[in-house]
Enzyme design. Structure first.
Site, PDB file in Angstrom:
ATOM      1  N   SER A   1       0.824  -1.218   0.000  1.00  0.00           N
ATOM      2  CA  SER A   1       0.000   0.000   0.000  1.00  0.00           C
ATOM      3  C   SER A   1       0.852   1.260   0.000  1.00  0.00           C
ATOM      4  O   SER A   1       1.993   1.262   0.457  1.00  0.00           O
ATOM      5  CB  SER A   1      -0.900   0.036   1.233  1.00  0.00           C
ATOM      6  OG  SER A   1      -1.698  -1.113   1.298  1.00  0.00           O
TER       7      SER A   1
HETATM    8  N1  SAH Z   1      -0.202  -5.492   4.055  1.00  0.00           N
HETATM    9  C1  SAH Z   1       0.514  -5.705   2.822  1.00  0.00           C
HETATM   10  C2  SAH Z   1      -0.348  -5.381   1.630  1.00  0.00           C
HETATM   11  C3  SAH Z   1      -0.541  -6.600   0.849  1.00  0.00           C
HETATM   12  S1  SAH Z   1      -1.779  -6.580  -0.407  1.00  0.00           S
HETATM   13  C4  SAH Z   1       1.836  -4.984   2.816  1.00  0.00           C
HETATM   14  O1  SAH Z   1       2.110  -4.193   3.722  1.00  0.00           O
HETATM   15  O2  SAH Z   1       2.628  -5.224   1.898  1.00  0.00           O
HETATM   16  C5  SAH Z   1      -2.935  -7.716   0.284  1.00  0.00           C
HETATM   17  C6  SAH Z   1      -2.463  -9.117   0.525  1.00  0.00           C
HETATM   18  O3  SAH Z   1      -3.579  -9.850   1.013  1.00  0.00           O
HETATM   19  C7  SAH Z   1      -1.971  -9.857  -0.702  1.00  0.00           C
HETATM   20  O4  SAH Z   1      -0.664 -10.305  -0.491  1.00  0.00           O
HETATM   21  C8  SAH Z   1      -2.962 -11.028  -0.830  1.00  0.00           C
HETATM   22  O5  SAH Z   1      -2.366 -12.202  -1.305  1.00  0.00           O
HETATM   23  C9  SAH Z   1      -3.451 -11.178   0.579  1.00  0.00           C
HETATM   24  N2  SAH Z   1      -4.757 -11.837   0.740  1.00  0.00           N
HETATM   25  C10 SAH Z   1      -5.845 -11.744  -0.045  1.00  0.00           C
HETATM   26  N3  SAH Z   1      -6.852 -12.471   0.449  1.00  0.00           N
HETATM   27  C11 SAH Z   1      -6.388 -13.053   1.594  1.00  0.00           C
HETATM   28  C12 SAH Z   1      -6.968 -13.932   2.555  1.00  0.00           C
HETATM   29  N4  SAH Z   1      -8.208 -14.380   2.454  1.00  0.00           N
HETATM   30  N5  SAH Z   1      -6.199 -14.322   3.598  1.00  0.00           N
HETATM   31  C13 SAH Z   1      -4.914 -13.885   3.719  1.00  0.00           C
HETATM   32  N6  SAH Z   1      -4.328 -13.063   2.837  1.00  0.00           N
HETATM   33  C14 SAH Z   1      -5.054 -12.646   1.785  1.00  0.00           C
END
Ligand code: SAH
Length: 227
Positions: free
Chosen positions: A77
Site C-alpha cells: 500500500s
Molecule cells: N499489508 C501488505 C499489503 C498486501 S496486499 C503490505 O504491507 O505489503 C494484500 C495481501 O492480502 C496480498 O498479499 C494477498 O495475497 C493477501 N490476501 C488476499 N486475500 C487473503 C486472505 N483471504 N487471507 C490472507 N491473505 C489474503
C-alpha cells in the site's frame, strides 16, 4: 573540531541506509502534512526501511506517494494508507494485533514497531515465505506469520486488540469480529474488488460493534478459501 566530530561521527554511526532522508521526507510531506499526528505511528514510519520490503527494481521508488507491485499480482500500500490504518487502530505497546494480508510484510513491521505482538496471515505461500524471511533478517521477532486464508482469523491467539485487513472484501468476515477484544479496533476495506472501496472502522464496546465509514480506498481483493 567540527571536522573531527564529523569524521568520528561517520565512523561511529555508519549510515544504516541511504534512504534516511527520503524516509523522513516521506513522513513529513505525505503523512504529517496530511494530518497524521499519532507519535508512535510517525516514529514507526520513520524507522521501518520500506525499500527493503520491495524488490531491487522498485527500491528507488519505495518512498514515493503510491503503492508498488510486490509480485503475484499484489501490491504494497501507499505509505499514507499504511500510516492512516496504523493510527486509526490506536496501537500501543501492550496490544496484540492481527493482520490479514501480510503481502510484503511492511504494514506488519510498522505495527510491530509499536505493539507487543503482530500475528499475520498471507494466502499466497510464496509471499508468506518471503515476508517471514524478511522479518527474520530485519529482527522483527514479535511478528508471527503463517500461510493460509485469513477469513477465519487466528482463533488460537484471539482475542486481538487490533485487527487490520489489507485486502478488500464484500463483507466483513464474522470470525474476525468475534476475535476482536473488548475495546478492540478493526479496520477493513469493504466493497467490490477492483472498484473503489470504503475503509471501515469497527470498534467493540460492551460486546457490541460500532461501525464508522472512514474514507475511500482501492485494495487488492480478499480471497475466499476454506482454510
Ligand atoms: N499489508 C501488505 C499489503 C498486501 S496486499 C503490505 O504491507 O505489503 C494484500 C495481501 O492480502 C496480498 O498479499 C494477498 O495475497 C493477501 N490476501 C488476499 N486475500 C487473503 C486472505 N483471504 N487471507 C490472507 N491473505 C489474503
Amino acid at each position: 573540531m567540527i571536522i573531527l566530530f564529523l569524521i568520528v561521527g561517520e565512523y561511529m554511526f555508519p549510515q544504516v541506509d541511504k534512504y534516511v532522508a527520503a524516509r523522513n521526507n516521506m513522513v513529513k510531506i505525505q503523512i504529517t502534512d496530511r494530518g497524521i499526528t499519532n507519535v508512535a505511528t510517525l516514529r514507526a514510519m520513520k524507522k521501518v526501511p520500506r525499500h527493503l520490503f520491495v524488490s531491487k527494481e522498485y527500491e528507488n521508488d519505495a518512498y514515493g506517494d503510491y503503492p508498488l507491485p510486490i509480485g503475484y499480482g499484489q501490491t504494497i500500500s501507499q505509505p499514507y494508507i499504511v500510516a492512516y490504518m496504523t493510527e486509526i487502530v490506536r496501537p500501543t505497546e501492550k496490544k496484540k494485533a492481527l493482520e490479514i494480508g501480510t503481502g510484503s510484510g511492511y504494514q506488519a513491521a510498522v505495527l510491530a514497531e509499536i505493539v507487543d505482538t503482530v500475528y499475520t496471515i498471507e494466502i499466497i505461500p510464496e509471499l508468506a515465505r518471503e515476508s517471514s524471511a524478511r522479518f527474520k533478517k530485519l529482527g522483527y521477532n514479535n511478528i508471527i506469520g503463517k500461510a493460509g486464508g485469513g477469513y477465519n482469523g487466528w482463533p488460537e491467539h484471539a482475542p486481538f486488540d487490533i485487527i487490520v485487513v489489507t485486502a478488500a472484501a464484500n463483507e466483513i468476515p464474522k470470525p474476525l469480529i468475534d476475535q476482536l477484544a473488548e475495546n478492540g479496533r478493526l479496520v477493513i476495506p469493504v466493497g467490490e474488488p477492483g472498484a473503489i472501496q470504503e475503509l471501515m472502522l469497527l470498534v467493540k464496546k460492551n460486546g457490541k460493534i460500532e461501525k464508522e465509514r472512514l474514507t475511500f480506498v482501492r485494495f487488492v481483493p480478499f480471497r475466499r478459501s476454506k482454510s
